[in-house]
Write a protein that holds these residues in place. Structure first.
Motif, mmCIF file in Angstrom:
data_model
loop_
_atom_site.group_PDB
_atom_site.id
_atom_site.type_symbol
_atom_site.label_atom_id
_atom_site.label_comp_id
_atom_site.label_asym_id
_atom_site.label_seq_id
_atom_site.Cartn_x
_atom_site.Cartn_y
_atom_site.Cartn_z
ATOM 1 N N PHE A 191 33.526 66.897 46.566
ATOM 2 C CA PHE A 191 32.390 65.993 46.452
ATOM 3 C C PHE A 191 31.476 66.209 47.655
ATOM 4 O O PHE A 191 31.927 66.203 48.799
ATOM 5 C CB PHE A 191 32.875 64.537 46.407
ATOM 6 C CG PHE A 191 31.792 63.566 46.055
ATOM 7 C CD1 PHE A 191 31.514 63.270 44.730
ATOM 8 C CD2 PHE A 191 31.047 62.948 47.036
ATOM 9 C CE1 PHE A 191 30.502 62.384 44.386
ATOM 10 C CE2 PHE A 191 30.036 62.056 46.712
ATOM 11 C CZ PHE A 191 29.768 61.779 45.380
ATOM 12 N N CYS A 245 33.031 67.019 36.165
ATOM 13 C CA CYS A 245 32.564 68.256 35.553
ATOM 14 C C CYS A 245 33.633 69.306 35.828
ATOM 15 O O CYS A 245 33.954 69.554 37.008
ATOM 16 C CB CYS A 245 31.222 68.670 36.151
ATOM 17 S SG CYS A 245 30.537 70.162 35.411
ATOM 18 N N LYS A 302 32.175 64.355 40.347
ATOM 19 C CA LYS A 302 30.768 64.611 40.635
ATOM 20 C C LYS A 302 29.960 63.338 40.838
ATOM 21 O O LYS A 302 28.805 63.394 41.240
ATOM 22 C CB LYS A 302 30.140 65.440 39.517
ATOM 23 C CG LYS A 302 30.689 66.860 39.451
ATOM 24 C CD LYS A 302 30.413 67.615 40.731
ATOM 25 C CE LYS A 302 30.941 69.022 40.710
ATOM 26 N NZ LYS A 302 30.629 69.754 41.944
ATOM 27 N N SER A 330 27.380 63.582 43.676
ATOM 28 C CA SER A 330 27.493 64.777 44.507
ATOM 29 C C SER A 330 26.153 65.500 44.551
ATOM 30 O O SER A 330 25.428 65.577 43.550
ATOM 31 C CB SER A 330 28.585 65.687 43.933
ATOM 32 O OG SER A 330 28.845 66.766 44.797
ATOM 33 N N ASP A 365 25.130 68.430 44.403
ATOM 34 C CA ASP A 365 24.891 69.488 43.425
ATOM 35 C C ASP A 365 24.615 68.971 42.015
ATOM 36 O O ASP A 365 24.214 69.749 41.148
ATOM 37 C CB ASP A 365 26.069 70.471 43.395
ATOM 38 C CG ASP A 365 27.394 69.803 43.106
ATOM 39 O OD1 ASP A 365 27.682 68.748 43.706
ATOM 40 O OD2 ASP A 365 28.166 70.334 42.283
ATOM 41 N N MET A 366 24.778 67.665 41.778
ATOM 42 C CA MET A 366 24.577 67.098 40.441
ATOM 43 C C MET A 366 23.445 66.076 40.383
ATOM 44 O O MET A 366 23.201 65.493 39.328
ATOM 45 C CB MET A 366 25.866 66.452 39.945
ATOM 46 C CG MET A 366 26.990 67.430 39.686
ATOM 47 S SD MET A 366 26.618 68.629 38.397
ATOM 48 C CE MET A 366 26.728 67.585 36.957
#
Length: 182
Positions: free
Chosen positions: A21, A76, A81, A106, A108-109
């Motif tokens: 995370f 994911c 996430k 997170s 990246d999401m």
């Protein structure tokens, strides 16, 4: 990329859950209340969690799950996430608040709808547990505030003083859990 959402039980919440995370957030501008007015102010900093922060978070989330609150997460490919937590105890008198104690996606999401899905799940859970409104002591970064306003949040009618004392720069917000509530 499929996102799987699920409630987490106390025994599923551990430091390992957060291994991939990414909390990181680069903040440039913040929303602050000064002299009774909301302003946007330059206040650059990097927000990230230390190992101590993660241990505290795990402890808090385990307590929320153990006491009957909501801990709801997005995965994911089996990797955490995003997550949201709502405490089980009503407060605020006639406002009937339930405390949305955390919501994080997170890095990246972000921007992919995960936060929106988590927030909506928190509202549904709060409504089913007798709340009229969610109470949010929200990070003051303009990006975070834009998300909360998109979700229908407004300044809280009644401030929770323990939140104000713990995070004096947070914005104290509320969000109706159903449209016909005042």
């Amino acid at each position: 990329m499929e996102i799987i959402y699920k409630n987490l039980q106390e025994n599923e919440i551990s430091r390992e859950l957060f291994r991939h995370f990414v909390r990181h957030q680069t903040v440039v501008k913040c929303r602050r209340k000064e002299n009774g007015k909301w302003i946007i102010k330059d206040d650059p900093f990097i927000d990230d969690w230390s190992e101590t922060d993660y241990k505290f978070l795990v402890s808090c989330l385990r307590n929320t799950a153990a006491t009957g609150g909501l801990v709801y997460a997005a995965f994911c490919e089996g990797v955490l996430k995003g997550f949201v937590s709502v405490e089980p105890k009503l407060f605020g008198g006639n406002h009937r608040y339930l405390d949305l104690s955390s919501i994080h996606v997170s890095e990246d999401m972000r921007g992919k709808g995960v936060g929106t899905a988590l927030f909506r799940a928190a509202k549904e859970w709060a409504k089913a547990h007798g709340a009229k409104k969610l109470y949010i002591s929200a990070h003051s970064a303009v990006e975070s505030q834009a998300f909360y306003h998109k979700m229908g949040c407004a300044e809280a009618a009644v401030y929770n003083q323990s939140h104000v004392e713990a995070e004096p720069y947070d914005c104290q917000l509320e969000c109706k859990v159903c449209e016909d509530d005042s």
